[in-house]
Scaffold this active site. Structure first.
Site, PDB file in Angstrom:
ATOM      1  CB  ALA A  10     -48.335   3.577 -12.545  1.00 18.80           C
ATOM      2  CE1 TYR A  11     -43.889   9.251  -7.202  1.00 17.88           C
ATOM      3  CE2 TYR A  11     -46.103  10.342  -7.922  1.00 17.88           C
ATOM      4  CZ  TYR A  11     -45.029  10.329  -7.306  1.00 17.88           C
ATOM      5  OH  TYR A  11     -44.942  11.404  -6.136  1.00 17.88           O
ATOM      6  CB  THR A  12     -50.997   5.905  -8.669  1.00 14.86           C
ATOM      7  OG1 THR A  12     -50.402   5.362  -7.474  1.00 14.86           O
ATOM      8  CG2 THR A  12     -50.768   4.912  -9.808  1.00 14.86           C
ATOM      9  CB  THR A  57     -54.807   7.326 -16.218  1.00 16.36           C
ATOM     10  OG1 THR A  57     -55.580   8.119 -15.603  1.00 16.36           O
ATOM     11  CG2 THR A  57     -53.799   8.095 -16.733  1.00 16.36           C
ATOM     12  CG  ASP A  58     -59.526   9.417 -16.611  1.00 13.64           C
ATOM     13  OD1 ASP A  58     -59.258   8.599 -15.643  1.00 13.64           O
ATOM     14  OD2 ASP A  58     -59.797  10.498 -15.991  1.00 13.64           O
ATOM     15  CE1 TYR A  81     -50.776   8.447 -12.508  1.00 15.58           C
ATOM     16  CE2 TYR A  81     -52.802   9.321 -13.405  1.00 15.58           C
ATOM     17  CZ  TYR A  81     -52.207   8.136 -12.822  1.00 15.58           C
ATOM     18  OH  TYR A  81     -52.783   6.989 -12.955  1.00 15.58           O
TER      19      TYR A  81
HETATM   20  N1  LIG Z   1     -56.454   3.752  -9.299  1.00 17.44           N
HETATM   21  C1  LIG Z   1     -57.144   4.345 -10.358  1.00 17.44           C
HETATM   22  O1  LIG Z   1     -58.001   5.041 -10.011  1.00 17.44           O
HETATM   23  C2  LIG Z   1     -56.273   4.364 -11.606  1.00 17.44           C
HETATM   24  C3  LIG Z   1     -57.353   5.080 -12.609  1.00 17.44           C
HETATM   25  C4  LIG Z   1     -56.618   5.039 -14.129  1.00 17.44           C
HETATM   26  C5  LIG Z   1     -55.522   4.438 -14.306  1.00 17.44           C
HETATM   27  N2  LIG Z   1     -55.105   3.603 -13.198  1.00 17.44           N
HETATM   28  C6  LIG Z   1     -53.653   2.815 -13.658  1.00 17.44           C
HETATM   29  O2  LIG Z   1     -53.720   1.635 -13.049  1.00 17.44           O
HETATM   30  C7  LIG Z   1     -52.387   1.175 -13.042  1.00 17.44           C
HETATM   31  C8  LIG Z   1     -52.414   0.501 -11.578  1.00 17.44           C
HETATM   32  O3  LIG Z   1     -52.889   1.567 -10.659  1.00 17.44           O
HETATM   33  P1  LIG Z   1     -53.157   1.385  -9.084  1.00 17.44           P
HETATM   34  O4  LIG Z   1     -54.290   2.170  -8.776  1.00 17.44           O
HETATM   35  O5  LIG Z   1     -53.118   0.019  -8.949  1.00 17.44           O
HETATM   36  O6  LIG Z   1     -51.743   2.095  -8.639  1.00 17.44           O
HETATM   37  P2  LIG Z   1     -51.257   1.724  -7.234  1.00 17.44           P
HETATM   38  O7  LIG Z   1     -52.142   1.065  -6.188  1.00 17.44           O
HETATM   39  O8  LIG Z   1     -50.240   3.063  -6.726  1.00 17.44           O
HETATM   40  O9  LIG Z   1     -50.115   0.568  -7.501  1.00 17.44           O
HETATM   41  C9  LIG Z   1     -49.002   0.853  -8.149  1.00 17.44           C
HETATM   42  C10 LIG Z   1     -48.057  -0.187  -8.176  1.00 17.44           C
HETATM   43  O10 LIG Z   1     -46.552  -0.082  -9.119  1.00 17.44           O
HETATM   44  C11 LIG Z   1     -45.761  -0.420  -8.059  1.00 17.44           C
HETATM   45  N3  LIG Z   1     -44.604   0.596  -8.532  1.00 17.44           N
HETATM   46  C12 LIG Z   1     -44.502   1.960  -8.464  1.00 17.44           C
HETATM   47  N4  LIG Z   1     -43.350   2.336  -8.628  1.00 17.44           N
HETATM   48  C13 LIG Z   1     -42.584   1.201  -8.970  1.00 17.44           C
HETATM   49  C14 LIG Z   1     -41.320   1.065  -9.421  1.00 17.44           C
HETATM   50  N5  LIG Z   1     -40.431   1.898  -9.786  1.00 17.44           N
HETATM   51  N6  LIG Z   1     -41.005  -0.129  -9.799  1.00 17.44           N
HETATM   52  C15 LIG Z   1     -41.908  -1.268  -9.692  1.00 17.44           C
HETATM   53  N7  LIG Z   1     -43.178  -0.982  -9.199  1.00 17.44           N
HETATM   54  C16 LIG Z   1     -43.332   0.101  -9.063  1.00 17.44           C
HETATM   55  C17 LIG Z   1     -46.355  -0.040  -6.594  1.00 17.44           C
HETATM   56  O11 LIG Z   1     -45.444  -1.002  -5.931  1.00 17.44           O
HETATM   57  P3  LIG Z   1     -45.284  -0.600  -4.259  1.00 17.44           P
HETATM   58  O12 LIG Z   1     -46.598  -0.955  -3.562  1.00 17.44           O
HETATM   59  O13 LIG Z   1     -44.183  -1.656  -3.902  1.00 17.44           O
HETATM   60  O14 LIG Z   1     -45.116   0.875  -4.240  1.00 17.44           O
HETATM   61  C18 LIG Z   1     -47.659  -0.381  -6.832  1.00 17.44           C
HETATM   62  O15 LIG Z   1     -47.819  -1.921  -6.528  1.00 17.44           O
HETATM   63  C19 LIG Z   1     -51.465   2.176 -13.120  1.00 17.44           C
HETATM   64  O16 LIG Z   1     -50.925   2.339 -14.529  1.00 17.44           O
HETATM   65  C20 LIG Z   1     -52.607   3.516 -13.219  1.00 17.44           C
HETATM   66  O17 LIG Z   1     -51.912   4.627 -14.049  1.00 17.44           O
HETATM   67  C21 LIG Z   1     -55.245   3.764 -12.051  1.00 17.44           C
END
Ligand SMILES: NC(=O)c1ccc[n+]([C@@H]2O[C@H](COP(=O)([O-])OP(=O)(O)OC[C@H]3O[C@@H](n4cnc5c(N)ncnc54)[C@H](OP(=O)(O)O)[C@@H]3O)[C@@H](O)[C@H]2O)c1
Length: 249
Positions: A10-12, A57-58, A81
């Site tokens: 995801a783009y986070t 996500t929330d 986002y």
């Molecule tokens: N962290 C939170 O608090 C939270 C809360 C609610 C929901 N979520 C959801 O949980 C999921 C994981 O989040 P996270 O916190 O682990 O995010 P993160 O640390 O930003 O990791 C996102 C991953 O997506 C990859 N990515 C981004 N753009 C990409 C592309 N175009 N093609 C392939 N891979 C790509 C990134 O790769 P690179 O490292 O190579 O850039 C990274 O490994 C997401 O769906 C997010 O919306 C997260």
């Protein structure tokens, strides 16, 4: 031959998403068109029903109210986002794919950069720390989500459990209370006298200037997940204490 597709990409970057809207939508929504199409093609070619486990996500909710958001509550994101993630969900929901959309919130971990590590670093240098005390949610460890995912992958025919679910730790708190818990746990583990460290200042979100609006209520209701799957929810304090112990010991 795959048995399941998991999409955690995801783009986070919530702040940057306000400036890079096209990229946020490309990764968080348009990519789902491609993923669903590929799954459809695979299903047709091999007469399969490949499930897609997708993380959301929330932030798809507007954060009003004081009750935990339920999976089928109306979504109404308040920043780019959130809008891009909501759009991604809609693409999956309108596809023929057997999906499990898992919405989570406030994810932290022993790995990567996150809130727990940032606060610990500041505590270690005894820096002044101010943290928002009027946003509510449940800090959830990535390991807890990963363990659930492992259990899910052991189950037979998860495609029959298609749906939208919420997954987070038990209990609720604010970012300030979480920071204070990190401070207290640090003091306990390191045996530092409490007076040697600066206390954490609670502040209102309105004093922070950010490009993206943040939901005030990030609480998620996990009842449907508990009803459908063998899911043991643990309290956020247990999950966070484990991360802190790992990082300090
Ligand atoms: N962290 C939170 O608090 C939270 C809360 C609610 C929901 N979520 C959801 O949980 C999921 C994981 O989040 P996270 O916190 O682990 O995010 P993160 O640390 O930003 O990791 C996102 C991953 O997506 C990859 N990515 C981004 N753009 C990409 C592309 N175009 N093609 C392939 N891979 C790509 C990134 O790769 P690179 O490292 O190579 O850039 C990274 O490994 C997401 O769906 C997010 O919306 C997260």
């Amino acid at each position: 031959m795959p048995d399941v597709i998991v999409n955690a990409a995801a783009y986070t970057n919530v702040e940057k998403a306000e400036l890079e809207q096209d990229l946020a939508f490309a990764v968080n929504s348009h990519a789902l068109v491609n993923i669903c199409e590929e799954i459809d093609n695979f299903n047709r070619e091999y007469s399969r029903d490949l499930p897609l486990i997708h993380f959301s996500t929330d932030y798809v909710f507007n954060g009003d109210g004081n009750e935990p958001n339920r999976p089928l509550d109306k979504i109404n994101p308040i920043n780019i986002y959130g809008r891009s993630k909501a759009e991604g969900e809609k693409i999956i929901l309108s596809s023929d794919v057997s999906y499990l959309i898992l919405r989570t919130s406030w994810v932290v971990s022993r790995y990567g950069n996150n809130f727990v590590k940032t606060i610990l670093k500041k505590i270690e240098t005894n820096s002044e720390i101010s943290v928002v005390n009027d946003q509510y949610g449940a800090p959830t460890s990535a390991e807890f989500i990963a363990d659930f995912l492992c259990e899910l992958l052991q189950l037979e025919s998860i495609e029959s459990k298609k749906g939208l679910y919420h997954i987070c730790a038990e209990g609720e708190t604010t970012w300030y209370e979480l920071a204070d818990f990190i401070l207290k746990t640090f003091i306990k583990i390191r045996g530092v006298p409490e007076k040697a460290l600066l206390p954490i200042n609670p502040i209102s979100a309105s004093t922070f200037k950010t490009s993206a609006k943040r939901p005030r209520n990030s609480r998620l209701c996990c009842k449907s997940l508990k009803k459908t799957f063998p899911f043991k929810q643990t309290h956020w304090k247990t999950q966070i204490a484990e991360i802190i112990k790992f990082l300090l010991e």
